[in-house]
Scaffold this active site. Structure first.
Site, short mmCIF file in Angstrom:
data_model
loop_
_atom_site.label_atom_id
_atom_site.label_comp_id
_atom_site.label_asym_id
_atom_site.label_seq_id
_atom_site.Cartn_x
_atom_site.Cartn_y
_atom_site.Cartn_z
N GLU A 157 36.15 45.61 41.23
CA GLU A 157 35.50 46.90 40.96
C GLU A 157 36.43 48.05 41.33
O GLU A 157 36.56 49.04 40.60
CB GLU A 157 34.21 47.04 41.79
CG GLU A 157 33.16 45.99 41.50
CD GLU A 157 33.29 44.74 42.37
OE1 GLU A 157 34.43 44.29 42.63
OE2 GLU A 157 32.24 44.22 42.80
N ILE B 152 42.60 41.17 43.09
CA ILE B 152 44.03 40.91 43.29
C ILE B 152 44.22 40.55 44.76
O ILE B 152 44.11 41.44 45.63
CB ILE B 152 44.87 42.15 42.90
CG1 ILE B 152 44.59 42.56 41.45
CG2 ILE B 152 46.36 41.84 43.10
CD1 ILE B 152 45.16 43.92 41.05
N CYS C 103 39.38 44.37 45.42
CA CYS C 103 38.28 43.84 44.61
C CYS C 103 38.41 44.30 43.15
O CYS C 103 39.01 45.35 42.87
CB CYS C 103 36.95 44.33 45.13
SG CYS C 103 36.45 43.62 46.70
N1 THU Z 1 35.62 40.33 45.49
C1 THU Z 1 35.60 41.24 44.46
O1 THU Z 1 36.52 41.30 43.64
N2 THU Z 1 34.53 42.07 44.37
C2 THU Z 1 33.48 42.08 45.25
O2 THU Z 1 32.61 42.95 45.16
C3 THU Z 1 33.39 41.05 46.28
C4 THU Z 1 34.59 40.20 46.47
C5 THU Z 1 36.78 39.42 45.58
C6 THU Z 1 37.67 39.66 46.77
C7 THU Z 1 38.31 38.31 46.94
O3 THU Z 1 39.46 38.23 46.14
C8 THU Z 1 37.28 37.32 46.42
O4 THU Z 1 36.35 38.09 45.69
C9 THU Z 1 36.57 36.54 47.50
O5 THU Z 1 36.02 37.36 48.44
#
Ligand code: THU
Length: 131
Positions: A55, A43, A53
């Site tokens: 997770e 989000i 993130c």
């Molecule tokens: N992101 C995640 O959702 N999980 C991770 O472990 C790494 C990065 C997301 C954050 C952001 O919205 C996009 O990926 C780019 O970094």
């Protein structure tokens, strides 16, 4: 639930990712020890740092529902739902996992539909800080 089934749920979670800034869509499916599943997506935010993130979204949903015991999480990520590379969890998410999970907690990554890689939290976050 099998690892493959959990990956399918992570892909479904990525479909509702809110990622207008990076276009990088991430989905997670978190499995409790008693077999319940909590999904999460990333989000993003115009101010960038409030971004959450996938997770952590899954963990915070589950913990806020009273869950404390987890066995595995599946994670997929890629530009615009194209999961052609593995998407390992960032350091902050690994630290959040270590708050609630033992070293044998399983982290399932997937790319190109069929390919799976499974790690333990101990492998991805050795020598972790904890109380
Ligand atoms: N992101 C995640 O959702 N999980 C991770 O472990 C790494 C990065 C997301 C954050 C952001 O919205 C996009 O990926 C780019 O970094």
């Amino acid at each position: 639930m099998t690892d493959k089934e959990l990956v399918i749920l992570a892909k479904k979670a990525a479909e509702v990712a809110y990622a207008p800034y990076s276009g990088f869509t991430v989905g997670a499916a978190l499995l409790t020890k008693d077999g319940k599943m909590y999904s999460g997506c990333n989000i993003e935010n115009a101010a960038y740092s409030p971004t959450n993130c996938a997770e952590r979204t899954a963990f915070f949903k589950a913990v806020s529902e009273g869950e404390r015991e987890f066995s595995a999480i599946a994670v997929v990520g890629g530009k615009n739902l194209d999961f052609k590379e593995f998407c390992p969890p960032c350091g902050v998410c690994r630290q959040v996992m270590s708050e609630f999970c033992d070293g044998d907690f399983r982290i399932i990554l997937s790319r190109n539909d069929e390919e799976l890689k499974v790690y333990t939290l101990k492998e991805l976050l050795p020598l972790s800080f904890g109380l």
